[in-house]
Design a protein around this motif. Structure first.
Motif, short mmCIF file in Angstrom:
data_model
loop_
_atom_site.label_atom_id
_atom_site.label_comp_id
_atom_site.label_asym_id
_atom_site.label_seq_id
_atom_site.Cartn_x
_atom_site.Cartn_y
_atom_site.Cartn_z
N GLN A 1 78.63 -4.64 15.70
CA GLN A 1 77.78 -4.27 14.57
C GLN A 1 78.66 -3.64 13.49
O GLN A 1 79.45 -2.74 13.77
CB GLN A 1 76.72 -3.27 15.02
N VAL A 2 78.51 -4.12 12.28
CA VAL A 2 79.26 -3.58 11.14
C VAL A 2 78.34 -2.69 10.32
O VAL A 2 77.20 -3.07 10.02
CB VAL A 2 79.83 -4.70 10.27
N GLN A 3 78.84 -1.53 9.96
CA GLN A 3 78.07 -0.62 9.12
C GLN A 3 78.85 -0.32 7.86
O GLN A 3 80.08 -0.33 7.86
CB GLN A 3 77.78 0.68 9.87
N LEU A 4 78.12 -0.04 6.79
CA LEU A 4 78.73 0.31 5.51
C LEU A 4 78.49 1.80 5.24
O LEU A 4 77.37 2.28 5.37
CB LEU A 4 78.13 -0.51 4.38
N VAL A 5 79.55 2.47 4.85
CA VAL A 5 79.47 3.89 4.52
C VAL A 5 79.89 4.05 3.07
O VAL A 5 81.03 3.77 2.70
CB VAL A 5 80.37 4.73 5.44
N GLU A 6 78.94 4.49 2.25
CA GLU A 6 79.18 4.66 0.82
C GLU A 6 79.45 6.12 0.50
O GLU A 6 78.96 7.03 1.17
CB GLU A 6 77.96 4.20 0.02
N GLU A 23 83.12 1.79 2.75
CA GLU A 23 83.94 1.42 3.90
C GLU A 23 83.11 0.60 4.88
O GLU A 23 81.97 0.99 5.20
CB GLU A 23 84.47 2.66 4.60
N ALA A 24 83.67 -0.48 5.33
CA ALA A 24 83.02 -1.30 6.37
C ALA A 24 83.59 -0.90 7.71
O ALA A 24 84.80 -1.03 7.95
CB ALA A 24 83.27 -2.79 6.11
N GLY A 113 72.80 2.83 -0.49
CA GLY A 113 72.65 3.03 -1.92
C GLY A 113 73.06 4.42 -2.34
O GLY A 113 72.86 5.40 -1.62
N THR A 114 73.65 4.50 -3.52
CA THR A 114 74.04 5.80 -4.08
C THR A 114 73.64 5.81 -5.56
O THR A 114 73.84 4.83 -6.28
CB THR A 114 75.54 6.06 -3.89
N GLN A 115 73.09 6.93 -6.00
CA GLN A 115 72.56 7.02 -7.36
C GLN A 115 73.67 7.31 -8.36
O GLN A 115 74.49 8.21 -8.15
CB GLN A 115 71.50 8.11 -7.44
N VAL A 116 73.68 6.55 -9.43
CA VAL A 116 74.54 6.81 -10.58
C VAL A 116 73.62 7.02 -11.78
O VAL A 116 72.83 6.14 -12.11
CB VAL A 116 75.52 5.65 -10.84
#
Length: 120
Positions: A1-6, A23-24, A113-116
């Motif tokens: 399982q691959v996870q994304l960390v923003e 980061e994956a 998601g990250t808010q800009v």
């Protein structure tokens, strides 16, 4: 399982800079594309920038010359440097990954998601 960390994002004034990174994390996968999309309120999600496996980087016309995407191959990370930010850049930015598993299955993942926010 691959996870994304923003990480990154935040609130800035017009003309200022901001960066976001992704980061994956996982094992036994090969990246096909990795990059950033964004979604503003009431609008569809759109591509901001992505790097494909050949190293080619695609940018949305609206960010060309202002945003720079870079990739750390060893760490499976991408970094989006956003300069000369405008109010219309305000959106939730999502990291996106398309990859092959070790048995050649095609998969895709989205970050949380990250808010800009760009406002005076």
């Amino acid at each position: 399982q691959v996870q994304l960390v923003e990480s990154g994002g935040g609130l800035v004034q017009p003309g200022e800079s901001l960066n976001v990174s992704c980061e994956a994390r996982g094992s036994r996968f090969s990246i096909l594309t990795m990059g950033w999309y964004r979604q503003a309120p009431g609008k569809q999600r759109e591509l901001v920038a992505e790097v494909i496996s050949t190293g080619t980087i695609n940018y949305a016309e609206s960010v060309k010359g202002r945003f720079t995407l870079s990739r750390d191959y060893a760490k499976n990370m991408v970094f989006l440097q956003m300069n000369s930010l405008k109010p219309e850049d305000t959106a939730v930015y999502y990291c996106n990954l398309r990859y092959n598993t070790d048995n050649n299955a095609l998969r895709a993942r989205w970050g949380q998601g990250t808010q800009v926010t760009v406002t005076s």
